[in-house]
Scaffold this active site. Structure first.
Site, PDB file in Angstrom:
ATOM      1  N   ALA A 164      19.774   5.370  -3.257  1.00 30.66           N
ATOM      2  CA  ALA A 164      18.877   6.520  -3.446  1.00 30.66           C
ATOM      3  C   ALA A 164      19.035   7.017  -4.878  1.00 30.66           C
ATOM      4  O   ALA A 164      20.079   6.806  -5.498  1.00 30.66           O
ATOM      5  CB  ALA A 164      19.240   7.621  -2.459  1.00 30.66           C
ATOM      6  N   GLY A 220      21.567   3.337  -0.210  1.00 32.40           N
ATOM      7  CA  GLY A 220      20.239   3.121   0.377  1.00 32.40           C
ATOM      8  C   GLY A 220      19.713   1.737   0.070  1.00 32.40           C
ATOM      9  O   GLY A 220      18.900   1.195   0.813  1.00 32.40           O
ATOM     10  N   GLU A 280      21.156  -0.349   2.706  1.00 30.16           N
ATOM     11  CA  GLU A 280      20.514   0.053   3.968  1.00 30.16           C
ATOM     12  C   GLU A 280      19.101  -0.526   4.071  1.00 30.16           C
ATOM     13  O   GLU A 280      18.670  -0.933   5.139  1.00 30.16           O
ATOM     14  CB  GLU A 280      20.493   1.578   4.073  1.00 30.16           C
ATOM     15  N   GLU A 285      28.244   6.066  -0.531  1.00 28.77           N
ATOM     16  CA  GLU A 285      27.819   7.456  -0.371  1.00 28.77           C
ATOM     17  C   GLU A 285      28.991   8.431  -0.287  1.00 28.77           C
ATOM     18  O   GLU A 285      28.929   9.546  -0.790  1.00 28.77           O
ATOM     19  CB  GLU A 285      26.947   7.601   0.874  1.00 28.77           C
TER      20      GLU A 285
HETATM   21  C1  LIG Z   1      20.257   7.342   1.553  1.00 24.15           C
HETATM   22  C2  LIG Z   1      21.532   6.712   1.106  1.00 24.15           C
HETATM   23  O1  LIG Z   1      22.313   6.502   2.255  1.00 24.15           O
HETATM   24  C3  LIG Z   1      22.334   7.563   0.172  1.00 24.15           C
HETATM   25  C4  LIG Z   1      21.921   8.968   0.140  1.00 24.15           C
HETATM   26  C5  LIG Z   1      22.419   6.921  -1.178  1.00 24.15           C
HETATM   27  O2  LIG Z   1      21.915   5.851  -1.432  1.00 24.15           O
HETATM   28  S1  LIG Z   1      23.292   7.798  -2.342  1.00 24.15           S
HETATM   29  C6  LIG Z   1      23.399   6.678  -3.718  1.00 24.15           C
HETATM   30  C7  LIG Z   1      24.337   5.554  -3.421  1.00 24.15           C
HETATM   31  N1  LIG Z   1      24.459   4.688  -4.572  1.00 24.15           N
HETATM   32  C8  LIG Z   1      25.505   4.811  -5.411  1.00 24.15           C
HETATM   33  O3  LIG Z   1      26.381   5.611  -5.218  1.00 24.15           O
HETATM   34  C9  LIG Z   1      25.529   3.873  -6.595  1.00 24.15           C
HETATM   35  C10 LIG Z   1      25.891   4.655  -7.853  1.00 24.15           C
HETATM   36  N2  LIG Z   1      25.825   3.819  -9.032  1.00 24.15           N
HETATM   37  C11 LIG Z   1      26.829   2.940  -9.322  1.00 24.15           C
HETATM   38  O4  LIG Z   1      27.776   2.731  -8.614  1.00 24.15           O
HETATM   39  C12 LIG Z   1      26.700   2.235 -10.635  1.00 24.15           C
HETATM   40  O5  LIG Z   1      25.794   2.949 -11.454  1.00 24.15           O
HETATM   41  C13 LIG Z   1      26.182   0.798 -10.504  1.00 24.15           C
HETATM   42  C14 LIG Z   1      24.896   0.778  -9.726  1.00 24.15           C
HETATM   43  C15 LIG Z   1      27.266  -0.053  -9.852  1.00 24.15           C
HETATM   44  C16 LIG Z   1      25.910   0.269 -11.916  1.00 24.15           C
HETATM   45  O6  LIG Z   1      27.080   0.440 -12.677  1.00 24.15           O
HETATM   46  P1  LIG Z   1      27.052   0.178 -14.255  1.00 24.15           P
HETATM   47  O7  LIG Z   1      28.429   0.429 -14.760  1.00 24.15           O
HETATM   48  O8  LIG Z   1      26.404  -1.125 -14.503  1.00 24.15           O
HETATM   49  O9  LIG Z   1      26.072   1.248 -14.871  1.00 24.15           O
HETATM   50  P2  LIG Z   1      26.233   2.847 -14.828  1.00 24.15           P
HETATM   51  O10 LIG Z   1      26.566   3.339 -16.187  1.00 24.15           O
HETATM   52  O11 LIG Z   1      27.102   3.262 -13.712  1.00 24.15           O
HETATM   53  O12 LIG Z   1      24.757   3.283 -14.470  1.00 24.15           O
HETATM   54  C17 LIG Z   1      23.715   2.947 -15.409  1.00 24.15           C
HETATM   55  C18 LIG Z   1      22.759   4.097 -15.359  1.00 24.15           C
HETATM   56  O13 LIG Z   1      22.134   4.144 -14.058  1.00 24.15           O
HETATM   57  C19 LIG Z   1      22.313   5.432 -13.488  1.00 24.15           C
HETATM   58  N3  LIG Z   1      22.435   5.268 -12.041  1.00 24.15           N
HETATM   59  C20 LIG Z   1      23.238   4.415 -11.402  1.00 24.15           C
HETATM   60  N4  LIG Z   1      23.069   4.515 -10.078  1.00 24.15           N
HETATM   61  C21 LIG Z   1      22.143   5.476  -9.875  1.00 24.15           C
HETATM   62  C22 LIG Z   1      21.524   6.048  -8.725  1.00 24.15           C
HETATM   63  N5  LIG Z   1      21.821   5.642  -7.499  1.00 24.15           N
HETATM   64  N6  LIG Z   1      20.609   7.006  -8.912  1.00 24.15           N
HETATM   65  C23 LIG Z   1      20.255   7.419 -10.154  1.00 24.15           C
HETATM   66  N7  LIG Z   1      20.805   6.913 -11.291  1.00 24.15           N
HETATM   67  C24 LIG Z   1      21.725   5.957 -11.141  1.00 24.15           C
HETATM   68  C25 LIG Z   1      23.579   5.967 -14.130  1.00 24.15           C
HETATM   69  O14 LIG Z   1      23.607   7.376 -14.067  1.00 24.15           O
HETATM   70  C26 LIG Z   1      23.432   5.449 -15.539  1.00 24.15           C
HETATM   71  O15 LIG Z   1      22.476   6.271 -16.171  1.00 24.15           O
HETATM   72  P3  LIG Z   1      22.792   6.854 -17.640  1.00 24.15           P
HETATM   73  O16 LIG Z   1      24.052   7.701 -17.472  1.00 24.15           O
HETATM   74  O17 LIG Z   1      23.047   5.655 -18.519  1.00 24.15           O
HETATM   75  O18 LIG Z   1      21.600   7.647 -18.011  1.00 24.15           O
END
Ligand SMILES: C[C@H](O)[C@H](C)C(=O)SCCNC(=O)CCNC(=O)[C@H](O)C(C)(C)COP(=O)([O-])OP(=O)([O-])OC[C@H]1O[C@@H](n2cnc3c(N)ncnc32)[C@H](O)[C@@H]1OP(=O)([O-])[O-]
Length: 713
Positions: A61, A100, A103, A123
């Site tokens: 998400a 997500g 999922e 999450e």
């Molecule tokens: C319904 C559902 O059940 C629920 C509710 C959800 O789904 S909740 C969401 C669950 N998903 C997460 O927890 C994944 C979180 N992200 C990561 O673990 C890592 O990002 C990455 C995917 C392994 C990539 O790592 P990276 O080292 O290559 O690059 P980065 O520097 O980390 O990230 C590169 C750029 O992408 C942005 N970014 C990464 N993931 C993002 C996300 N999910 N949403 C928005 N921006 C995101 C991050 O802020 C950065 O931006 P900027 O700072 O450069 O402007």
């Protein structure tokens, strides 16, 4: 946001488009709804593949949408529609499928993944739970034990592990998209019975109650006070005990309790803060996007004690060649054995062969003549380090970067020993250096932007989170630790016990209170630091030093040979090495001490412990911001969460201050200063006063106010 095309004759290909990680923003979700409808409605299309642009499936998400008014189609019905489709839908997983994103893939009928991809439901690290069916579908594929482990930790796993857990159906070294298209064609006419995960039963082991009891105990134990891991276990219990539809209802209810919680907001602040620190800027105006790092291939580590060994391991694991130098043959041999062991154990965990061949050992400093970058980690003695910098400057090639792992010494003083002070920068690692993610990159007054950029980039290569900080005694972390520890000692003088102080801090969420931490790191270590600062007067117990209140309690314990865990006695007693037990000796010692100094013990509440320890630490953080030693509150919060055990679900000291309310922090500091006028660390910092005077703005606005005040300096 989601592109549609027909490939290979009759396969509908849906490509998520939202760089960099194809996060499921409102527009992407709308795109998926539209393109799925189009694919299912196209009579020429017999099967469907969903993939992500740029070799990434989906990072979940869109976290940036949280806290805003959410628009666009919700995930749950969208994924349900895919699962209920009458044509096979295949997920082609490359890069990552997280949250997500995974999922979404679990709602597909098949999952084809690239060998290098990673999957997970992280999450919980954002204070949430998988709320698009992950808590109900995952255990139906993997079984409950694996689902509990993955969802309560948020761990990412390789697709090889995912294959073993039946999360994915096939793993390929080739393009996962091409493989998925071929696979989709091959299953176009196949029945979808058994392919809809939500229609499967959730396998339950006979001891399911014991399983959940243990899981609940484990999360309560490890994530002290965090609410999301508990909710994750509860959602999984629903998967085990309710039909799918009711389980989904339960998942939704539990998510609702988390989504707007302070803990979720704090963890999401932390997530973005850890990325913001990579966009560093220095008081000189140098910035991350204007300073080019120089590529580093050959490194050297001088001094192979605990820190030097960890740094060597971390460099080798990052694929860099390392010349590991220790002056004496015997410790050199010991270090070589220790480092090899650490690399072998690391290789077992990470997979692959240990990079032993990347390390060359030498007792001769001349061996580092040709390296690109040196990190010295010799004994924390300023004379020794100065001499070493003189030698290195003479031996190394002129363009070599000379970095120091010092935890507090003056970078400018060390840089002045080198012919190229602009290439000297601090790289302060945290023990154990091959495990801890934090790296303080300390810029001296003459450190060039290229040196800072190179050190920050090297830290990233080593898997660290680098924070660029200014040169002052203790830099950021250790400087803020000082008033925190000092208050702990004062509280003992006034009637508290170590277990009472630690209990309050551990209840707050610290993994370890300050006295248990002092016993772990060594009371002798603290004594040496104070001695270096000219604060130790052996035998004296006068309670004033350099014109301010001073507690000699730590010095007195040191003089009694009570160094902590390493001697079995410190603030606590250790019958077995790690179990801290209150020591009656210490209570008697404190009573005698108070009597000797005419101190009347009083009852001290936990709230006072927290306010005095945390607000003085926060106050020092404001001083650090005011002096430009840290560029913003996020830098301080990342340092404290990653390096000092600040509870993640409370965001960091500065974030916590913004949540408590700056006016309250100010008032309580003033209250305690009136009671203890001889403790300057209780004097509220003028930046704190200015922020309160400007209406206590939200934390993301502090940088502007700080810049404005600094521009008037
Ligand atoms: C319904 C559902 O059940 C629920 C509710 C959800 O789904 S909740 C969401 C669950 N998903 C997460 O927890 C994944 C979180 N992200 C990561 O673990 C890592 O990002 C990455 C995917 C392994 C990539 O790592 P990276 O080292 O290559 O690059 P980065 O520097 O980390 O990230 C590169 C750029 O992408 C942005 N970014 C990464 N993931 C993002 C996300 N999910 N949403 C928005 N921006 C995101 C991050 O802020 C950065 O931006 P900027 O700072 O450069 O402007």
């Amino acid at each position: 946001m989601a592109q549609y095309s027909r490939v290979s004759g009759n396969v509908g290909l849906i490509t998520l488009q939202n760089p960099p990680v194809n996060a499921l923003s409102a527009a992407v979700r709308q795109g998926i709804v539209d393109t799925v409808k189009r694919a299912l409605g196209d009579p020429e299309v017999k099967s469907v593949v969903i993939c992500g642009q740029n070799g990434v499936f989906c990072g979940g998400a869109d976290i940036r949408e949280f806290g805003t008014h959410m628009t666009g189609p919700p995930l749950v019905p969208m994924i349900h529609a895919i699962e209920m489709a009458d044509k096979p839908v295949v997920a082609a997983i490359e890069g990552v499928a997280l949250g997500g994103g995974l999922e979404l893939a679990l709602g597909c009928h098949y999952r084809i993944a690239h060998t290098k991809a990673k999957v997970g439901l992280p999450e919980v690290t954002l204070g949430l739970l998988p709320a698009a069916g992950g808590t109900q579908r995952l255990p139906r594929l993997t079984g409950l034990p694996a689902a509990i482990a993955l969802i309560t930790t948020g761990r990412q796993i390789t697709t090889a592990e995912a294959l073993k857990l039946s999360i994915v159906d096939q793993v390929t070294d080739y393009s996962a998209v091409d493989t998925a298209v071929k696979f989709a064609k091959s299953v176009a006419e196949r029945s979808l019975d058994g392919r809809r995960v939500s229609e499967r039963p959730c396998p339950c082991p006979p001891d399911v109650d014991a399983l959940f009891e243990a899981a609940m105990q484990k999360v309560r134990q490890s994530a002290r006070g965090a609410i999301a891991p508990v909710a994750c276990v509860q959602a999984l219990q629903a998967a085990a005990t309710m039909p799918y539809a009711l389980g989904m209802q339960r998942e939704k209810e539990l998510m609702a309790t988390l989504f707007t919680s302070g803990q979720a907001r704090a963890l999401q602040y932390s997530f973005f803060a850890q990325r913001a620190v990579g966009r560093w800027s220095l008081p000189s105006g140098a910035r991350w996007d204007g300073s080019k790092p120089r590529p580093i291939r050959k490194t050297a580590v001088i001094g192979l004690g605990t820190m030097g060994r960890g740094i060597t391991v971390s460099l080798a694991q990052a694929g860099l060649s390392v010349i590991a130098v220790e002056a004496q043959e015997k410790p050199l041999k010991e270090a070589q054995q220790a480092i090899s062991g650490m690399l072998q154990r690391g290789a077992k965990r990470r997979g692959g062969a240990p990079p032993l061949d990347l390390i060359t050992y030498s007792a001769n400093l001349q061996a580092v003549a040709d390296v690109d970058l040196v990190i010295e980690a010799v004994f924390e003695d300023v004379a020794l380090k100065k001499q070493l910098f003189q030698h290195l400057s003479a031996i190394c090639k002129p363009e070599a970067f000379l970095c120091t792992n010092t935890s507090a010494l003056d970078i400018d003083l060390l840089a002045s020993q080198s012919r190229h002070p602009e290439l000297v920068v601090g790289m302060h690692f945290f023990a154990p250096a091959h495990v801890m993610k934090l790296l303080e990159v300390v810029h001296g007054s003459r450190s060039s932007p290229e040196a800072v950029a190179t050190a920050m980039n090297l830290g990233k290569q080593m898997g660290k989170v680098g924070v660029a900080v200014g040169n002052c005694h203790g830099f950021v972390g250790n400087r803020m630790l000082k008033p925190y520890l000092e208050q702990g000692l004062f509280l003992l003088e006034e009637g508290a016990t170590p277990e009472m102080v630690d209990g309050a801090l551990e209840e707050f969420g610290f993994a370890m209170g300050l006295f248990r931490m002092s016993d772990l790191s060594g009371i002798d270590v603290g004594w040496r630091v104070r001695k270096g600062e000219g604060l130790v007067q052996p035998g004296a117990s006068v309670r004033v030093r350099q014109g301010r209140r001073y507690s000699p309690l730590g010095d007195l314990l040191y003089e009694q040979g009570r160094f902590g865990q390493k001697t079995g006695r410190g603030w606590y007693r250790y019958d077995n090495r790690h179990e801290a037990k209150p020591d009656p000796w210490l209570n008697n010692f404190l009573e005698d001490y108070r009597a000797r100094h005419g101190l009347a013990a009083r009852r001290i509440e936990c709230q006072e412990v927290l306010e005095r320890c945390l607000y003085t630490l926060i106050n020092e953080g404001f001083r650090i911001l005011e002096e430009g030693i840290a560029a913003g509150p996020e830098d301080i919060d990342v340092i404290y969460v990653l390096g000092y055990g600040w509870p993640k679900h409370r965001g960091g000291p500065m974030y916590y201050a913004s949540m408590v309310g700056l006016i309250k922090v100010l008032e309580r500091l003033e209250h305690y200063l009136r009671a203890h006028p001889d403790v300057p660390s209780l004097q509220p910092c003028s930046l704190l006063r200015r922020l309160v005077a400007s209406g206590s703005p939200p934390i993301h606005k502090w940088r502007k106010i700080i810049k404005k005040t600094q521009s008037h300096l």
